[in-house]
Scaffold this active site. Structure first.
Site, PDB file in Angstrom:
ATOM      1  N   PHE A  72      36.478  -4.396   8.526  1.00 58.70           N
ATOM      2  CA  PHE A  72      37.735  -5.143   8.628  1.00 58.70           C
ATOM      3  C   PHE A  72      38.288  -5.158  10.050  1.00 58.70           C
ATOM      4  O   PHE A  72      39.026  -6.072  10.405  1.00 58.70           O
ATOM      5  CB  PHE A  72      38.826  -4.499   7.754  1.00 58.70           C
ATOM      6  CG  PHE A  72      38.590  -4.591   6.274  1.00 58.70           C
ATOM      7  CD1 PHE A  72      38.888  -5.747   5.581  1.00 58.70           C
ATOM      8  CD2 PHE A  72      38.082  -3.505   5.567  1.00 58.70           C
ATOM      9  CE1 PHE A  72      38.686  -5.831   4.211  1.00 58.70           C
ATOM     10  CE2 PHE A  72      37.878  -3.582   4.205  1.00 58.70           C
ATOM     11  CZ  PHE A  72      38.185  -4.737   3.520  1.00 58.70           C
ATOM     12  N   TYR A 140      39.975 -17.009  17.834  1.00 57.54           N
ATOM     13  CA  TYR A 140      39.858 -16.096  16.688  1.00 57.54           C
ATOM     14  C   TYR A 140      38.725 -16.558  15.758  1.00 57.54           C
ATOM     15  O   TYR A 140      37.819 -15.784  15.410  1.00 57.54           O
ATOM     16  CB  TYR A 140      41.194 -16.050  15.936  1.00 57.54           C
ATOM     17  CG  TYR A 140      41.118 -15.385  14.593  1.00 57.54           C
ATOM     18  CD1 TYR A 140      40.862 -14.014  14.492  1.00 57.54           C
ATOM     19  CD2 TYR A 140      41.273 -16.118  13.418  1.00 57.54           C
ATOM     20  CE1 TYR A 140      40.775 -13.398  13.248  1.00 57.54           C
ATOM     21  CE2 TYR A 140      41.200 -15.509  12.183  1.00 57.54           C
ATOM     22  CZ  TYR A 140      40.943 -14.149  12.097  1.00 57.54           C
ATOM     23  OH  TYR A 140      40.851 -13.548  10.869  1.00 57.54           O
ATOM     24  N   ARG A 280      53.307 -25.899  13.909  1.00 57.44           N
ATOM     25  CA  ARG A 280      52.706 -24.845  14.731  1.00 57.44           C
ATOM     26  C   ARG A 280      51.336 -25.356  15.171  1.00 57.44           C
ATOM     27  O   ARG A 280      50.576 -25.881  14.341  1.00 57.44           O
ATOM     28  CB  ARG A 280      52.562 -23.571  13.878  1.00 57.44           C
ATOM     29  CG  ARG A 280      52.066 -22.369  14.619  1.00 57.44           C
ATOM     30  CD  ARG A 280      52.159 -21.116  13.762  1.00 57.44           C
ATOM     31  NE  ARG A 280      51.234 -21.136  12.626  1.00 57.44           N
ATOM     32  CZ  ARG A 280      51.105 -20.112  11.757  1.00 57.44           C
ATOM     33  NH1 ARG A 280      51.841 -19.034  11.881  1.00 57.44           N
ATOM     34  NH2 ARG A 280      50.246 -20.198  10.758  1.00 57.44           N
TER      35      ARG A 280
END
Ligand code: UDP
Length: 329
Positions: A72, A140, A280
């Site tokens: 994770f 990301y 956004r």
């Protein structure tokens, strides 16, 4: 199974650790507590160390005779990844590759990876199936996709199997209210909505009301964190050398930002002050999982199939932990 869980003190990690322990697995949590919470995992399971400290990671694999890794540990702020990609490539990719190669050297043959629907970028078709092209639109997503590719190459070449779980929007909390979502800074819709309801924030801002969706706000597939955790466990049970599992994990149904706010008001009995703002950057209008593959392949089925019960568990957490976990002890 003896399992190393990196980032196991974080939000999804801690719920998964709890489930792994309940199923009798021998779990070691590696977390540097930069974003994770000491209180979220049993103290006797936690090793506080950085994923970048590869000699320590390597020693853990050997000393604990690790058979499987659930990975994770990663940075997960999309906006920050745009302004500081170096941070994301260093941790999400370089540190992850070092971990992967330590697994190869030490004979760890099972690996479950936290991937993301952000690897799809702006999908051509919704619901998104695993056959959708992966074209991330931010660093990301790029780092997550790059590591998925490395996993595939390792599984093709070495005695190694992996499962990449592409999460949609993780939500909710353990129903007993003892662990839940607590990010610093908090950027996720559901915690922000409940914090606004509790008066801890003046309002929640709706990012964009002019999307081509039924009510003009973004639509997301919110999946309960315990259902995500279950997917990891089912994957671990099935993994073997050569396995290359790639699954979307979502409920297959989307809810708009306005629906989240309305449902949070119904669940809490409180009004959520709202301010409408601009879009956004980098938010696709609609992200909903086509999650049939994991259902068929692993027999996974979410226990929470609607937003309201998911938000009830989240509210139970936020109501009883208005400051989250509080400072790390
Ligand atoms: N969102 C919003 N206001 C906020 C935070 C999020 O309107 O303060 C919207 C965001 O645009 C997205 C949805 O809520 O459509 C879920 O955002 P979140 O950051 O929780 O998860 P993401 O979809 O980015 O993984």
């Amino acid at each position: 199974m003896r399992i190393l869980v990196t980032g196991g003190a974080g939000y999804i990690g801690s719920h998964t650790v709890r489930l792994l322990l309940a199923r009798g697995h021998d779990v070691t949590v590696l977390d540097n507590l930069s974003y994770g919470h000491r209180q979220a995992v049993p103290a006797d399971r936690l090793v506080v160390a950085d994923l970048g400290d590869i000699s320590q990671v390597d020693a853990l694999l050997v000393d604990r005779r690790v058979e499987a890794v659930v990975h994770f540990a990663a940075f997960a702020y999309v906006g920050e990844s745009v302004t500081d990609p170096a941070k994301y490539y260093a941790n999400n990719l370089l540190n992850s590759l070092a971990l992967l190669d330590a697994c190869r050297r030490r004979g760890v043959q099972k690996f479950v990876f936290s991937s993301t629907c952000a690897t799809y970028g702006v999908p051509a078709v919704v619901p998104i199936t695993e056959d959708e092209k992966q074209v991330p639109i931010n660093p990301y997503g790029n780092t997550k996709l790059a590591f998925e590719r490395a996993l595939a190459d390792y599984a093709a070449a070495y005695p190694f199997g992996y499962c990449a779980l592409r999460y949609f929007n993780a939500a909710g909390a353990s129903p007993d209210g003892t662990i839940g979502e607590d990010h610093h800074p908090e950027t996720h819709l559901i915690p922000l909505v409940f914090q606004a309801a509790l008066g801890k924030r003046p309002h929640v801002e709706v990012f964009g009301t002019d999307y081509p969706t039924p009510d003009g706000t973004c639509v997301r597939d919110y999946i309960h964190v315990d259902d995500l955790a279950e997917a990891h466990i089912l994957a671990l049970d099935r993994l073997g050398p050569g396995a290359q599992f790639r699954y979307n994990v979502g409920i297959g149904r989307g809810y708009s930002v306005r629906e989240v706010i309305r449902t949070a008001e119904a669940v809490s009995g409180l009004r959520v002050p709202v301010k409408e703002g601009p879009r956004r950057v980098g938010d696709p209008a609609e992200l909903v999982a086509g999650a049939g593959r994991i259902r068929h392949a692993l027999g996974w089925a979410p226990a929470y199939t609607e937003l309201r019960p998911i938000l009830e568990t989240a509210w139970n957490w936020h109501r009883t932990h208005p400051e989250g976990f509080g400072p790390n002890a």
